[in-house]
Design an enzyme around this catalytic site. Sequence first.
Site, mmCIF file in Angstrom:
data_model
loop_
_atom_site.group_PDB
_atom_site.id
_atom_site.type_symbol
_atom_site.label_atom_id
_atom_site.label_comp_id
_atom_site.label_asym_id
_atom_site.label_seq_id
_atom_site.Cartn_x
_atom_site.Cartn_y
_atom_site.Cartn_z
ATOM 1 N N GLY A 31 2.529 5.477 -14.068
ATOM 2 C CA GLY A 31 1.603 4.583 -14.754
ATOM 3 C C GLY A 31 1.711 3.161 -14.241
ATOM 4 N N HIS A 34 -2.125 0.482 -10.109
ATOM 5 C CA HIS A 34 -2.749 -0.589 -9.322
ATOM 6 C C HIS A 34 -3.563 0.066 -8.220
ATOM 7 C CE1 HIS A 34 0.459 0.314 -6.540
ATOM 8 N NE2 HIS A 34 1.362 0.036 -7.469
ATOM 9 N N HIS A 37 -2.155 3.026 -6.275
ATOM 10 C CA HIS A 37 -2.292 4.350 -6.907
ATOM 11 C C HIS A 37 -3.720 4.885 -6.736
ATOM 12 C CE1 HIS A 37 1.074 2.674 -9.503
ATOM 13 N NE2 HIS A 37 1.592 3.803 -9.089
ATOM 14 N N VAL A 176 -0.805 -0.126 0.400
ATOM 15 C CA VAL A 176 -1.911 -1.048 0.120
ATOM 16 C C VAL A 176 -1.302 -2.397 -0.210
ATOM 17 C CG1 VAL A 176 -3.939 -1.490 -1.298
ATOM 18 C CG2 VAL A 176 -3.329 0.849 -0.710
ATOM 19 N N SER A 185 2.844 -3.042 -6.010
ATOM 20 C CA SER A 185 3.892 -2.340 -6.738
ATOM 21 C C SER A 185 3.717 -2.641 -8.219
ATOM 22 C CB SER A 185 5.263 -2.856 -6.276
ATOM 23 O OG SER A 185 6.250 -2.499 -7.225
#
Length: 285
Positions: A31, A34, A37, A176, A185
């Site tokens: 979870g 960002h 993900h 990314v 992160s």
Amino acid sequence: MEILRTIDEVRRTCNALKRGDRTLGLVPTMGALHVGHLSLVRAAKASCDAVAATIFVNPTQFGPNEDFAAYPRTFEQDCAMLEREGVDVLFAPAREEMYPAGAETFVDIPMVGGRLDGASRPGHFRGVATVVAKLFNIFQPTCAFFGQKDAAQVAVLRTMVRDLNFDVEMVVCPTVREVDGLAMSSRNRYLSAEEREQALVLERALRRVERVVAEGERDSDRLRGELRRELEDAAGVRLDYAEIVDARSLEPVSDVGDGVLVAVAAWVGKTRLIDNVVIGAEDAR
Ligand code: PAF
């Protein structure tokens, strides 16, 4: 998007999703999502018929003095993001669903799992491998998507897939970065404005090594020395590791060639950040 809480529900739903040889992509997360993900979800959407994501802050991968309790939990926001990306199923189990009383089986990968973050965070990769093995067994996905930012995690999970014969294709997506280069992160949100600036040295140091390698330097001791010096000299930053290793085994290499992993971890204030580049590889910015 269906939000499921139990393993039984996941099994039933995934069996239906995979009917008729349809492929299932799995994106495991903790979870606090960002864009990094979301890039995994987009890659899964592009290559699989159905996509499942998980949100579970896995207690077994945190050490006793680490940030399990403080780890950002942004469930509503995460659901909205996954829904917008067209994820079919989200599994967000309670701790007891994943680790019922009496659970005592772990997946241990002592060599690869004891290097880099595994050396700094004893037991971390045992927790990661265990929860990912459980998720692979629960979902039986065709492909599973992970970020290159967690390069040591990728090496550990590839080892697990090979050694335990998981029938899952590991797909690794590029790191990314924010426009100024900071690797995305979930832990970046711990940083103050000043620390956020100081954290840029991780990427700067990695890019410098890339440049020096491109100019012809191949000696990893010299490169490691430069990398360490840059990080050790940086204000507000405490070096954890700066290594040049084989991307699969995570063992140090003496000569740097294409495919070699240059990986760093450092504390910026109270936040531990990691980043890496692979020599000769394209990195999303
Ligand atoms: O990369 C992460 O967020 C976690 O380590 C993972 C793979 C979801 C396992 O808890």
